[in-house]
Each structure stands twice: as structure tokens, then as C-alpha cells.
Design a protein around this motif. Sequence first.
Motif, short mmCIF file in Angstrom:
data_model
loop_
_atom_site.label_atom_id
_atom_site.label_comp_id
_atom_site.label_asym_id
_atom_site.label_seq_id
_atom_site.Cartn_x
_atom_site.Cartn_y
_atom_site.Cartn_z
N CYS A 1 13.71 50.53 19.88
CA CYS A 1 12.34 50.26 20.22
C CYS A 1 11.52 50.74 19.20
O CYS A 1 11.63 51.50 18.54
CB CYS A 1 12.24 51.08 21.72
SG CYS A 1 10.49 51.12 22.21
N ASN A 2 10.67 49.65 19.06
CA ASN A 2 9.55 49.91 17.93
C ASN A 2 8.39 50.52 18.50
O ASN A 2 7.67 50.20 19.35
CB ASN A 2 9.55 48.64 17.26
CG ASN A 2 10.30 48.21 16.45
OD1 ASN A 2 11.44 48.73 16.31
ND2 ASN A 2 10.44 47.00 15.77
N MET A 3 7.95 51.40 17.66
CA MET A 3 6.67 52.55 18.08
C MET A 3 5.62 51.95 17.07
O MET A 3 5.61 51.17 16.16
CB MET A 3 7.09 53.95 17.91
CG MET A 3 8.18 54.43 18.42
SD MET A 3 8.29 53.97 20.46
CE MET A 3 7.14 55.13 20.89
N GLU A 4 4.45 52.53 17.34
CA GLU A 4 3.21 52.20 16.47
C GLU A 4 3.19 52.85 15.28
O GLU A 4 2.83 52.35 14.37
CB GLU A 4 1.92 52.69 17.26
CG GLU A 4 1.86 51.81 18.84
CD GLU A 4 1.58 50.37 18.40
OE1 GLU A 4 0.72 49.75 17.71
OE2 GLU A 4 2.56 49.68 19.14
N GLU A 5 3.89 53.96 15.16
CA GLU A 5 3.68 55.17 14.11
C GLU A 5 5.02 55.51 13.47
O GLU A 5 6.06 55.57 14.37
CB GLU A 5 2.84 56.49 14.62
CG GLU A 5 1.46 56.19 15.09
CD GLU A 5 0.69 55.86 13.68
OE1 GLU A 5 1.06 56.31 12.60
OE2 GLU A 5 -0.32 55.11 13.85
N PRO A 6 5.29 55.95 12.44
CA PRO A 6 6.40 56.44 11.87
C PRO A 6 6.85 57.98 12.77
O PRO A 6 6.12 58.61 13.03
CB PRO A 6 5.97 56.94 10.41
CG PRO A 6 4.77 56.16 9.96
CD PRO A 6 4.04 55.79 11.27
N ILE A 7 8.16 58.08 13.00
CA ILE A 7 8.58 58.94 13.74
C ILE A 7 9.17 59.92 12.83
O ILE A 7 9.88 59.47 12.16
CB ILE A 7 9.73 58.42 14.88
CG1 ILE A 7 9.10 57.29 15.46
CG2 ILE A 7 10.26 59.54 15.66
CD1 ILE A 7 10.18 56.30 16.23
N ARG B 1 16.17 55.57 30.00
CA ARG B 1 16.83 54.42 30.74
C ARG B 1 16.36 53.12 29.91
O ARG B 1 17.02 52.27 29.91
CB ARG B 1 16.44 54.42 32.44
CG ARG B 1 17.28 53.62 33.11
CD ARG B 1 16.98 53.90 34.61
NE ARG B 1 15.63 53.53 34.75
CZ ARG B 1 14.47 54.47 35.41
NH1 ARG B 1 14.86 55.82 35.52
NH2 ARG B 1 13.41 54.10 35.55
N ASP B 2 15.17 52.77 30.13
CA ASP B 2 14.56 51.48 29.76
C ASP B 2 13.68 51.40 28.81
O ASP B 2 12.91 50.47 28.30
CB ASP B 2 14.00 50.83 30.79
CG ASP B 2 12.77 51.60 31.36
OD1 ASP B 2 12.62 52.68 30.88
OD2 ASP B 2 12.48 51.26 32.72
N MET B 3 13.38 52.65 27.95
CA MET B 3 12.47 52.94 26.72
C MET B 3 10.89 52.71 27.24
O MET B 3 10.36 52.01 26.22
CB MET B 3 12.99 51.94 25.65
CG MET B 3 14.21 52.25 25.00
SD MET B 3 14.49 54.12 24.49
CE MET B 3 14.87 53.43 22.68
N THR B 4 10.57 52.85 28.39
CA THR B 4 9.21 52.42 28.67
C THR B 4 8.47 53.89 28.44
O THR B 4 8.96 54.97 28.84
CB THR B 4 9.02 52.37 30.03
OG1 THR B 4 9.77 53.26 30.98
CG2 THR B 4 9.57 50.74 30.18
N GLU B 5 7.20 53.79 28.31
CA GLU B 5 6.22 54.92 27.85
C GLU B 5 5.95 55.74 29.10
O GLU B 5 5.55 55.01 30.08
CB GLU B 5 4.98 54.47 26.91
CG GLU B 5 4.39 55.61 26.53
CD GLU B 5 3.16 55.02 25.59
OE1 GLU B 5 1.98 55.34 25.84
OE2 GLU B 5 3.35 54.47 24.50
N VAL B 6 6.04 56.97 28.96
CA VAL B 6 5.70 57.88 30.02
C VAL B 6 4.24 58.22 29.44
O VAL B 6 3.25 58.25 30.41
CB VAL B 6 6.62 59.00 30.07
CG1 VAL B 6 6.09 60.06 31.55
CG2 VAL B 6 7.83 58.71 30.53
N VAL B 7 3.98 59.17 28.33
CA VAL B 7 2.66 59.52 28.10
C VAL B 7 2.68 59.17 26.43
O VAL B 7 3.42 59.36 25.96
CB VAL B 7 2.24 60.85 28.35
CG1 VAL B 7 2.09 60.99 29.99
CG2 VAL B 7 3.54 61.97 27.75
N HIS B 8 1.22 59.22 26.01
CA HIS B 8 1.40 59.54 24.55
C HIS B 8 -0.11 60.09 24.36
O HIS B 8 -1.32 60.12 24.87
CB HIS B 8 0.87 58.17 23.98
CG HIS B 8 0.37 57.87 22.77
ND1 HIS B 8 1.37 57.74 21.69
CD2 HIS B 8 -0.76 57.91 22.07
CE1 HIS B 8 0.75 57.77 20.20
NE2 HIS B 8 -0.55 57.75 20.61
N ILE B 9 0.38 61.31 23.80
CA ILE B 9 -0.85 62.48 23.72
C ILE B 9 -1.03 62.77 22.10
O ILE B 9 -0.25 62.84 21.30
CB ILE B 9 -0.34 63.71 24.31
CG1 ILE B 9 -0.30 63.50 25.75
CG2 ILE B 9 -1.20 64.97 23.91
CD1 ILE B 9 0.37 64.60 26.42
#
Length: 1967
Positions: free
Chosen positions: A363-369, A396-404
Motif C-alpha cells: 500500500c502506498n502512503m503519502e510520506e516516507p515511513i 485486513r484491507d489496508m484501509t486507514e483508521v486514523v492519521h495524526i
Amino acid sequence: MADRSAPSCHLRLEWVYGYRGHQCRNNLYYTAAKEIVYFVAGVGVVYSPREHRQKFYLGHQDDIISLALHPERVLVATGQVGKEPYICVWDSYTVQTVSVLKDVHTHGIACLAFDLDGQRLVSVGLDSKNTVCVWDWRKGKLLSMAPGHTDRIFDISWDLYQPNKLVSCGVKHIKFWSLCGNSLTPKRGVFGKTGDLQTILCLACARDEVTYSGALNGDIYVWKGINLVRTIQGAHAAGIFSMNACEEGFATGGRDGCVRLWDLNFKPITVIDLRETDQGYKGLSVRSVCWRGDHILVGTQDSEIFEIVVHERNKPFLIMQGHCEGELWALAVHPTKPLAMTGSDDRSVRIWSLIDHALIARCNMEEPIRCAAVSTDGIHLALGMKDGSFTVLRVRDMTEVVHIKDRKEAIHELKYSPDGNFLAVGSNDSSVDIYGVVQRYKKVGECIGSLSFITHMDWSSDSKYIQTNDGNGKRLFYRMPNGKEVTNKEELKGVQWASWTCVSGVEVNGIWPKYSDINDINSVDANFIGQVMVTADDYGIVKLFRYPCLRKGAKFKKYLGHSAHVTNVRWSHDHQWVVSIGGADHSVFQWKFVPDRKLKDSLHIAPQESLVDSNSDESDSDQSDVPELDSEIEQETQITYRRQVYKEDLPQLKEQCKEKRKSAASKRRERAPGNSIRLHFVHGGYDCRSNLFYTQTGEIVYHVAAVGVVYNRQQNTQRFYLGHDDDILCLAIHPLKDYVATGQVGRDSSIHIWDTETIKPLSVLKGYHQYGVCAVDFSADGKRLASVGIDDNHTIVLWDWKKGEKLSAVRGSKDKIFVVKINPYMPEKLITVGIKHLKFWRRAGGGLIGRKGCIGAMGRADTMMCAVYGWTEEMAFSGTSTGDVCIWRDVFLIKTVKAHDGPVFSMHALEKGFVTGGKDGVVALWDDTFERCLKTYAIKRAALAPGSKGLLLEDNPSIRAISLGHGHILVGTKNGEILEVDKSGPVTLLVQGHMEGEVWGLATHPHLPICATVSDDKTLRIWDLSPSHCMLAVRKLKKGGRCCCFSPDGKALAVGLNDGSFLIVNADTLEDLVSFQHRKDIISEIRFSPGAGKYLAVASCDNFVDIYNVMSSKRVGICKGASSYITHLDWDVRGKLLQVNTGAKEQLFFEAPRGKKQTIPTLEVEKIGWASWTSVLGSCCEGIWPIIGEVTDVTASCLTSDSKVLATGDDFGFVKLFRYPAKGKFGKFKRYVAHSTHVTNVRWTYDDSLLVTVGGADTSLMLWTYEVEGHRDSRQCDSEESDLDSEEDGGYDSDVTRENEINYTIKALSTNIRPMFGIKPHLQQKEPTLDERPPVSRALPQPEKLQTNNVGKKKRPIEDLILELVFGYRGKDCRNNVHYLNDGADVIYHTASIGILYNVATGSQSFYQEHNDDILCLTVNQHPKFTNIVATGQVGDSADMSATAPSIHVWDAMNKQTLSVLRCYHSKGVCSVSFSATGKLLLSVGLDPEHTITIWKWQEGAKIASRAGHNQRIFVAEFRPDSDTQFVSVGVKHVRFWTLAGRALLSKKGLLSSIEDARMQTMLSVAFGANNLTFTGTISGDVCVWKDHVLIRIVAKAHNGPVFTMYTTLRDGLIVTGGKERPSKEGGAVKLWDQELKRCRAFRLETGQITDCVRSVCRGKGKILVGTRNAEIIEVGEKNAACNILINGHMDGPIWGLATHPSRDFFLSAAEDGTVRLWDIAEKKMLNKVSLGHAARTVCYSPEGDMVAIGMKNGEFIILLVTSLKIWGKKRDRRSAIQDIRFSPDSRYLAVGSSENAVDFYDLTLGPTLNRVSYCKDIPSFVIQMDFSADSCYLQVSTGSYKRQVYEVPSGKQLVDQAVIDKITWATWTSVLGDEVIGIWSRHAEKADVNCACVSHSGINLVTGDDFGMVKLFDFPCPEKFAKHKRFLGHSAHLTNIRFTSGDRYVVSAGGDDCSLFIWKCVHMPH
């Protein structure tokens, strides 16, 4: 649990996720087994798609960046980066190393390629020169190297259709290489007009010299030869990164994500666009393709590997994925499933299945991890980002829960609490935030105790606490969830941690080395159940430790694979695996954990082979602490053989002291003494082991100090090998027991292999061991030798010793290695043992691969002292420091046997059984399995046999060496004794010496041949110096002693001890008579007064001399006043005066017995009669101090009783003899090397028959016989002559001086020959002329530029020039360069840069034109197998192996084929070449400052040996005609006799012996006679005759001037000499002598010269061939002495004047040598020569050809009539040189242009008075060329300011109207200036000029000559800048003039530097 041992479990690499696509290309291939080979990080991977299995090659220790597949597709070569990168060739099936190639490249290895049959490998380095190397990879041998290019090289390939050709490409270039000899010669690809010059990324070779290459813009460039012939445009949309050739055609892959297939003619077959397929994505870029049959492999930039089946090309199969470029830091493991999650700076998070070895989600994110954690229930995955935010996803499906986002800086660590309620997030803002999971990640607490970024955290099991680590290495604790810091340690007592990932804390102390405070461990993870933990560090190492490990410096097991830092490491949830991730290599490694119970069953898992020791050696010993070392072993490991100054440093030190020499050299120094000494017997030898053997003949060979000793026990005599110059540390004997190898101490230490019968060296090996060689061993077949050095890495080298070649090398161990042994059954294998070290090695190409001995549960790794192989190839036995013998099978220890009390120092294998010796003084015999001890022998005094030569010092001495043979056991002890044990028990002592401890005290008896020594080993010994050579008595002392002295009657012996006491003992029984102690410090010298011996003077290191009365035993006086310790003292004859030397270099005098200080003037000191002279100060011995006195001390001296010869000993181990008195600085001496370090004392015996010397550190006592001059048979002297070369000048001669001082520069660096100034034509700004209006058709056509002499109706342009004739021979500064070939039918010689073969019968010539610069020397191979093979050496630049480096060409004179090109390290050039007797070797000498001498195997291009020859010029070096190893070099004050031994060159200076007044003069030539006679010709005309290296007679005045050349006729031994002399009735410059140079016959050369100067002679059948300084080659008949001049040339240049006849093929040349010569092209000869008495500058024919005008350097000009050569008229109106002279086309005027910026006109119709009619004014500079117009009305003048002007004739007015000028038709055009010829000026002419030009008679071609020595052919006119042209090479620098002959049949070019005339045939285009 403070166990510091390594854990007993183990990790095994199971899978690597990833593929290196970034910055690498062409690194993915199918092997023969259809497996796929590629690399990741530092691991080579072989992947089987069928079985989904990986195998790993782990031989590298840093990133792999290049890979090549062998043509048979099983072997793989990989290259790595690093400071000392190496190449491994390995087997893809077994993943074992086959060969290692190292020690050449630096920085890294960018490209690799195998040749067609896979024998050779080419590699390209990443260094600044991008060095290209060609290897014979199986041998690990470098065949050739060259600088590749100034910019990066991206690809290199062998041309598979032409042998020895390669192609390389890279940034803005492509190069085509040919390999010949040892040289790689490149030609740059010519892009021309066909395509843009651009970066070429990849290439493939096809047949017929076609090369396909992929360019940066996506085009494919097709090359034929070196020229670009076509382009295939738009093959790809962007750069083509990879090209792969296979049977069906070519595959290319590019940055556009496409793969294209092409057929064999590069017609397109199909295209596959991976971006458009299911798995594709935008930005996919192909880095590597491989096409085999119907499968295509594709590797991408983003670490994927696709496999494509050709007929389903739209469905590529993704077989490997990995993270893309960017650091990889985040790693988490699933709490309940075998899954690992990783996140990287490529912004992707990926989930890997550890069971299926596959990527299952991404899964690709917005920022370097930067970090990741999985919640305890496995539902959430939290990711910390680089920008300070964190994101939680559902697994399970790589969906976002929160971003803080609560923080600004990167989140480096986050962890869920064990109860799942909280998430702790640690950031680089130094704080930890606590979030409530159930409250939708609301922030509930904050921990702010840290002052630095948070690196690690762990929760307690009850979720109540966390511990953190930060960047400062602080460990803090906090209460949860509020985040209060816990400071009270009591509160934490019972806390259990849920995980342990922290790097600091008492539980993990052991992961840090003992004495280090660096933070280089990035990650830790503990496995509580298994009690082990893993760590990851910055060095790419994963380590396994016990957990907990409390004490620092714990032992571990280590695993390599990652290349740079390992960022994170975790156990899987069930502890089955360890997952580690690499930062820079962004790869994921999965390791299988093998617990110790499993290990028991897996003894067959051999330890991983290691090629290199990694950073942590200590780790590898598996036990906790090593037992105490035995004292003797301790001592042995502590001896360091490092020297402040090595003998090799002496020459440099002397050079640095040159100034001092100059001041000293003005005084005449005494000659060295005529008498000499010779080594006679040596006592000593203690500190090495296993160094004592029987030879074939039953003699005993061993070593002492720097001497190899062969001892004959029947005659009690010794013979010596004196080739070493410092301590010998080891000795091994050849299996045939006739040769031995000895290794010594030295900066670049050497190993000598020598014959024990003849005592001659056979080979010397050096270049690989620093500081010293401590162990050697021969292989069972005797062909190989293994050696170990004492450098920090204890380098191990395997040699082919006869050839002197290094076969393989490897770093052995950090700790000392004692022994190396080669496996008797398999010479590829060896074993080394040492401190905590036992390793089994096997050879792999240029490297050795080692495996540690595998101890298993048997015992502990011990220090091993000795080893032998047993009765099969896998059995080996080693002796330990604890007295055990270990028995090994393969690499496994199978049992141990107790053999001795204390260390086992020596072992020896017999046919049936073994013999061992130990510290316990016992020799034990064993059966062949070490089951039973058959017999023991104790070495005791009781067992000594009556024939013993000496006394045993103590019972059971420690045994250091054992050897068997001749029915005896030979034993060497630590006490320096050599004993022979009979099988039945009695022991005979043969030789002995002092034990350990410096020996200083030495005294010789006043009237008997005995001496006494006293040493720091606490013994006083008396030695018999008569032939029985034994120790007569020994006494142990309570302290060591430093001095001793016999009383004058010889009855008493005084001994000074180191505690300040001294004793007087009975000289026979050694019992005490009296003893005193008045001092605390060492007694340094003790002396009885002469005569009755009434007084005893005792000197001590506390600066006093005490005087005792011997009879009354009282101290009667004290000498005070010394400011330092006393070093020497001597009595005068009367016993009244003492001379004292001190450590502060004071010379003091005291009166006895009271000790009053006296001051005595120098003159008086010399008059005093001294009873002895052992002092080193004072004017009488000023000369004994060497030039380099700062670094060395003269420690001792002693004067013979006749006061003629002073012997000295110094800190360098030299014993020297001087004439006494040695006044004046730096006296001459004879010097002898045998002691290794400082010589502490020297004494003559009472009758001067022997000199006795003792060594400090080498503890040896040496006896030298004194040989008086005249009594000596003319045996080889062992002495080296003095430090300084003789000051006498070597003589003077102008020709020699010129030859010596010529500065040879390469043509490319030439500067202009004329002093031009101003702006070069192609840089001048043009003024626009009026004519540049659009042309009007009505205008008249422009007149011809040039009047064309009707050359036929159709004008045909000239398309080529072919060299037809050369008039010239390089005799003025080269010698020995004219030879007969084919029984005198042909003559070979050279001029400029061409070799010339001249046929005597026809006069025709053929040329060798491959040299790119001047040839300086030439020789012919005399061996019948190599007929007509010639070697020529040329000028060059620096020795960097590039195309301008000096080189030697070996070629066939008949067909001009080049057989070998040898690029050499002789910077500046090669001045002499010579073939050996068999013709296989070639010797060359350089012009570099060292005047290097090199020997080549020219057919292979291999350099065998090389060495600095002399500090001044060497003129000639020649092999003896019957030898391949002996040669002689001669030069400025130099003659040296050389021997090639293996790869070493050993030399002896010529000894001037005792021939009166023989002085070393400059030697110029050499010839040879039978019985080792050598003849050298000198500058004075004498010839010296040498036998071996000693001068035996002088043939005085063989010539009146220098003897420049000598030739030895092979068939009859007669010798021809050539010299410089004036012809006279009896004398001649050429003489023919008998074989011994006793009788001669002289020949006169009828050349008409005042002096003949012969530079080269050669003798054929009945004829002598002579080359002279005047550039003539003459044949002289032996019978009738008739001379026939074959070749003429100008003798001095430049040849400025050149004129061709208007109608015939004649031409004239005029030169600086004051001659004008007439040449006939058809007849190929000189027709006539006029000597003018002055240098001539220019010459010209009149239009009819009946008159010749000549302009002179002095301003005069002359007109001759051609028919009679009579002077028609002459005139001198100018005072400076006439530069050009011209007749007008109507024959009326003569124009004379001069350096006075003037052109004068003379009217010839007014007759021979030659009055000037007018002249041209306003000429801006000197005139260089002039041309008349066709109508004789105008004259164009080119000048030295790059300006061309036109004048009217005869008025001399300047014509300025450009329009008129443009309409003039010129009669001739020789100007280099003008718009019509602007195109002849090249870009590279900053410093150099175009000097001459000439337009053809047809008016359509133009030839030019320039300062680079090039002839160029242009079209005329050439108004465009940088016009196209053809270039023709051959001349040296500076062409001075060039002309077409009539009818444009030939071009004649005249040389400046080479004084040669080249005639080129013009090839006209066909109609």
C-alpha cells in the motif's frame, strides 16, 4: 549467567526479498540449470523458479555492483564496492568460490565480461581513471591494465568474433580496444556526421566488426570498425540501459519500460511494453534483460524481476519484488501469524509471508515511513512517518483508521502495549506520546525526560511501564499511561519486560565491545525463551548473542550479507525466523533459527567459508576465556621485528644526505683497505622453530642472524649463504633436500630459495610481505611455496617459486601465525596454525578461502604451535600450547592426545608415525595414529656422547626444532644448541650459541686462539677459535653481563655485570677470585692495564670510571667529569693514561691511577701509543661515521696490531674495515653483512688472524678470517664497496654528454619550433569584405587561385599518401641500432618513429609504422626459432599504461606484424632493449630517474622482474649471449653484473680490484667472451675486461675516443668495436678483434669526415655494418676493407630548406649541418652533397631547373649552376638568417626573405653582381614563406606574427586592396596563412603551429606539416575552419618543410627533430 561464550545455536539465511536494480545494469541471467542468478546487497542469489528456492553466495563483504555470466553459464563473476574491492568467480550450482581477483582495483568494480571461451575476464574500476583490467581469472593473474577513460564507463564487452578485441562505452564515448602483449590500446569511436556525440549505455558485438550500442536518447548506434555507420532512431523513447545478445538475436531494455527483441541484423521482431501490462505502473524502468529461447527475464529500477514467456508477452509473471530506492527502517512482525511488515522511504508499506516467501500486500502512503508496529490482536498496523505524523491501518484491507500529526520531527519508534490499550509513539523531538487505542487514538500522556531523539522503547508485561533509549545512549523509565518519569530504581525491581529491543541496559551490556563508546548498533531483539538475542549494526553484520549478556565484549556468532547498515531486526512471533532489513540496500533478509539441539545432528554443516576477516575476530572463538599463555610462547609473540630503519631505506637516506656528501667530497679520501675478511664460523641461533634440516648430502642447514648456514658435521666446517641482509626468521627444505627457502625481516621482505650445494640463489620472492616472513613451506612436488608475513594481517602467499610468481594471497589472521603447511596430496590446500588459530585453506584463483577448524563439543580452541599432515589428504595433526596433539579429519577435530608437559613446539611426520618435541625437553616417537608412544629420548648431560663439540647448559632444554634423516634425530633447543640423537639414545652436541638476551661482552685472549663472551642470558662462556670451534667452558651468573676482559697474562678474566658489580675469575676454571660492587648501574666496559696488568679500569653507566689496584684489591681512583654513560675505554702503552668515550660523544682523557682529568690536543693524541684502540671518537677515526649518522651509531671498533686496519660494528649489522687512521669524513670501506641488527662488539685475535664479532639481538658470535692483500686467490669478494660512488668524474666527451642530456618529450607535448607571436589564424576575427554581396551572374568568373601546370586534362584529387622512401638514420643520440637480417641481404634500422627494412640489393625500403612516437632503441632476436623478430622501444610520457606511455613493440621485420606491445613503467622512454639467449625474454632499460631495468616474457606480455638500475643514465644493458639469466648494464660511472633469480634481479657492482689506477669511468658499450668474460667500452677509449664482476685487465686506448659500440659475433666469438677517432694510417673508427680482445685489425671509413664517430656496428658474413653519428650506414668488407655507403642522411637538423625539381623526380634539401644535398627518388639515393661551411636555411630551383639559390643562416645567399655546381654569384646584405628564397616565374627576379623583417629583390638579368634593386617595407615580423604570382608581379609573404601580406614586384609596395588580392593567380602556394587555408589550423594548436604547407600542382590538394610531426592532406582551398583531412604519422616532432614533386607524383616532407626526409607516394583518385 555471566557466560561470555557465544551461543551454541545458529542462523541460516533462508530468503532474500529484493533485487538490485538501482545504479546497476545487466545483472540478471539464466544459468545452464535454468536458475536465475542476480544479486542483492552483498549476496549473490541463485533462484530456482521451479522449486521456489534460493541459494546464496556469501563471499563478498560489501555491496555487489556488477555481474557477468561465463559462456558455459555455470560460473558467475561478481564485483563489489569498497576500498580494496575484489572480484569473485563462483559456481552457481554449489555457490562455492572458484577464484578471487584482487589487489588492483580501488573504489569498486563497475563492469565485468568474460571472453568467448571464458578463459579471460575483463573488469572496469570505479577509480578516477576507470581502469580496465584483463585477467587470467583461473590463475588470479592480471594480464593487462590500462586507464579506461576520464569519465564513467558503463559497459564493456569482448568482441566474440575477433580475438583480443574489446569494446567499452560510457559517458560521451565508445572505445575499441585491442589487446597485444601486455598492452590494451584504445581507439575512440568516430561519431562523425552520422550521429550526435553522446553517452552510450550498453553494447553488443556482432560479426564482421559490427557493434551495436544503446544510447542515452533511446537510439541504437551501429558501428563498423571504429566508425558510426548508421543509427536506429527511436528504438526506445529514452535511454537504453541493457542489451543482451543470444542465438536468436538481441534484446534491449530501456528507461521507457519497454523490452524490444531484434533479429541478428537488428531488424525489429517485437516490442513488450511492461507499463501497459497488469503488473505495470507509470515510471517502470528496465535495467536488465536476458533472452533465452522463449523466456525473457527483466529486472527493473524498482527491484522487481519479471519473467515473460514470448508467446504470452502481455502477461509477464512477477517473480521477485522488493522495496524501491530509499532507506528502509520500518519493520514489524505479526503477533500470531508468520508475516512481516516493512515500510520504507519509498513510501510503501509491504506485508511479506515468511512461509510462502512472497509479497502478499502493498500500500502506498503519502510520506516516507520510518517505523511500524502491529497491535496485540493483530488487527491494526501503526506506521510512524518521517514528517512527524503517524497513520493506523487495518491489516485486513489496508484501509486507514486514523492519521495524526502532533510532532514536527520523524517518528522513529512506536509500540502497542501488551494489553492492547495504548500506543506509545517516540519521535525525534525527544518525547514519547501515549495514545489510547480504544478512544480512537486520543492522546492520553506524554513522556519528556529525554534530551535527545528516541531510538528504542519497550513495554513492561503488565503495561504499567515503558523503558526508552535515546540518541545520547540514556535509558529512562516512565509510568503509564500518564508518562511520569520513574527515578526510584527500587520501584522497577520486579518489572518484567514484554519485549527487549533496547540497546542499553545491563542485560545487554555484552553486545558492546569492551573499550568502545560508539553507537553503531541500530537494533536488538531478545528471544526470552531461547535465551538468545540478535543485533543489527552499521557494518552490515547480524550477530547472535546469549541473553541476557551482562559483561562487555561477549562472544557471538556473526552473519554477513547486508552491505551497509542493518536498520532493524526482529524475531518472528514463534521464534522460528529472524527478519533483518538493510537501510541502504533496502532488502529484507529472512534467517532460519537453528536451535542448539538441532546442531548436534548437523555436524556436517561445515562452517561458512570466509574470504575476508570481518571486523570482529575475537567473536569467533567460541569459548569464554583462553588459558594463560606459556611464557615462552608469550615471549615469541611479543618479539617484534619492526625496525626504525630498514636496509632498504639506506639508498633514500643517502640521497637525502647528498648535501653533506658534496661538502665532504672535495677532500681526497683514503682508499678502502686492500685486506679483507671472510666469514668463517658462526655460533648461535635460538628464537625460531622448525628451522633445522639435513640436506641430501647429510650436511645440516639452519640459520643464524642474517646468515644461512650449511654445517658439515664430519669436518666441523660451515658454508654460508649471505644473500640476506637482515634477520632470517624461517627456513624450509625442498622435498628433495637440496634447496632451501629462507625468509627475512625487511620493509618489503624477501624469501630466497637457494641451493645448499652451490650456495647460489635460485629465486628471490618479494613484493607481498611487509616487515618480515615468519613461516615458509614447500609443496610435496617442490613447485610451490607458501609463506606467511608478520604484518598486522599475517598475510599468507602461495608462490610458484621458480617463476617467482605470486599465485594467491589472503589475510591470514590478526594474531600471530607460527606455521604454514601445504597438503602433500593436494597442493591447492594448506593449513596455518598460530595463536588461537587453526585454519584450513584452499586456493581460489588469486585468493585463498579459509575455514576455521571445527572443534565441536570436543574442547576449546587452543593456541597451536605446530602442525603436520598425516597419511591421507584429510588427516592433519597439530600440537598445542598445552601439550596436546589434536587430530583433525577434514576440518573437524576428532580427538586429542596428551603428548608433552608444556607446549608441543615441533612435529615431524615419518613414513610410519610421528616424532614430537616439547618444552619439557623430551623427544617422543609415536605410531601412525598417535595411539601409542613408541619411545622417548630425554636430552640430558648424562646422555652426551664423547664427540660432542661443547657442553649442555642444562638438562631437558626446551626443544624448538626436530628433523629426521641419516639414522639420527636432529634437535634444536631454545638454548641455541644443535644436537644429534642416535636412535639408540646417545646425544651428540654439534654447535651451540648464546641463548636469548643481547650479547655485548667480548674479549680475546692475549696469546691463545680463544675468546670469552658474556651475555644478558646470564652466562659467561669461553670459546675455542681453533678448528675445533666449540664452547670450552660456561658459567651461570647471578646477573647478565655486558663486558669482559682477559688479564695481560691470560690467567684471569674480569667480568662486568648489569647490577653494577664485577668479578674476576680464573680464566681456566671460571671460579671466582674476587668481586666488588660499588655502582648501581650496568658496568659497560672493563680493562686491565697493559704490561703486568696492575690496574683494572671499570666503567659504568652512571658516568664514572673506577680504577682498582688488582694486587691489593682496592679502589684507588675515580675518573669524574663524563656527562653521560661510558661506552668505550682504552689504556695507553705505559698504563698511565685512559681514553674514555661517552654516550654524549665526548672523548675524555684521565691519568691513572688517581683518575685526574687531562686535556690533550688532537695532534698529541695521535702521537700517544695506545695499548689498544677500541674507541669510536677522535680525529683518527672520524671517517668511520657514516653519512647517515643520525639514524645509526657505530657501536664498536678494534684496531689490528699493525695499526693498519680498523674494524667497526654498527647498529645496522654491518661489519666494516677502514684504513687507519680514518681521517676526513665518510671514509671508504669494505662492508660485510651477516649480523642482522646491531653489532655490539668486534675484536681481533692476538695475531690478527681472526676477527670476532658479536651481535646484540641476534645473540650470535661470528668468526671471520683476515685475508691480507695479495695472499688472496681471486675469489669473489663478499664485500660491498663504499657508500659513495667515486667522486672522480667518469670522463668527458661531447657526444656522450649530448646523449646523456637529451630530454626526450613526447610529440603530443611539442611546442612551436619558430618563435611565432600574435593570434593564430583560426582565432583571428575576419573583417567582412565588400565581396560578400549576393553574386551577380553577369560577373566574370573568379580567376584560378593557382596556376596549374597542366597535369593532364582531368584533374584528379589525391586521396592517400603512402610512405615510399626515407632518407635518415638516428645515429646522433642512439646506438647499436643497425642490424643485418637474412644473412646480410637486408638491413634494419630506425629513424623518427618508424622501423626501416632496407634491401641491400635493390635499395628498396619497407616500414614498420605502429609506433606513435620516436623509436630510441632497436635489437634483433638472434635465436633461430625467432628469425627476423625485432624489438623497438620508444619515447613516452608518464608510465600510466595509457596510449602515451612508453612502450616496446616486438614485430616481424618481414611482414611487419606486431607480435607484442609491452607498455612499461619506464617513464620518459625506453633506451635499450636486448633479447635473451633463448629469445623468449626481453630486457629493457628506461630513461626514468631510477633508470629502471625490466625483464619481460614478451610473447605473453608478462613483466617478470623490474628494479631500479642506477641513479645516473644507463646506456646499454645486454644479456650474455649464452644466458637467460645473466646480463650486464653500463652507463655513467656504472657497470653492473645482474642475475635474474625467479622474479628478482640481483646485481653486483663491477669491482675495480687491484689493477693500479683503475677508476670507474663512464661505460658506453658491452661485449662478451667465453668463461664469463665481459668487455666494456669506456668514454676514454679504453676497454675494460671483467671476469665475473672483477676487473682483470684494461685494453688501453682501444680507440682514441669513446668506444660507443661493441658487437659480439655469435658464430665465431670475434668482437667488433666502434669509436670516435680521426682517421689515420694505422687507426680506424672500426676494429675487429679476436675473442679475448688481444689482437685487432682496424678499418678506415672513407667518409671524408675529420672525425669518424661510429654509433653502431654489426657483423655479417664477411661484412661489417656500421652506423655513424653522421647518419650514414656503411658496409665494410672484411677482406678488402672496401667501404660502401648504403644510406645517407643529414647529420644535424632541422632540415629547413626543401626544393623539388621543376620537371624531374629530384629534390634538394638544406640543413643546419651546413650541407645541401641532391636526392634522386627513382634511384633511391643521394646524388650529390655540397658542404657550405655554414648552416643552410632555404633552397630553391630556378623555373628551368638550371640554377639553385641557397639562403644561409648567417644572412648570405649563394647561387649555383646545377650542371657544374660552380658558384654563379653570392651576396650578404643581411646579418641574420635567410628564411626563404624564390625565383620569379619569369626568372627575372630573386626574392630573398630574412629574419630582419625584410624581403630583398635582386634583378638576375643584371648578372652575378647581385645588387639589390629594392625591398619590401613594413613587414610586421620575420618572413616565413614567400610565393610569386603567376605573372611575376606580386609576392605574398607570410610572417611570424600570423599575418600574410602581398607586395608589388619589384617596387616592394604593399598591396592593400582586398579585391585585387582576391583576383591574383599564384604560381605556387606554400603559405600557412590566408583565408584560403584557414582550415588547416587545428583545435589543439595552443602551443604548436602548422609550420609548412604546399598546394599540389593540380591546385586541388594541400599538404601541411606541423609541430606534432604530422603530415596532413586537405582539399584546396579550405576556407572552413577545422577542415576534414587525412593524417600521416612517422616524423618526430616539428616538420619543417613539405613539397610536391613535379606532376604531383610524390610529396617530400622534411623533419626538424629527426633530420630525416620522407618521400610519400601520392595515390590519385581513379577517373
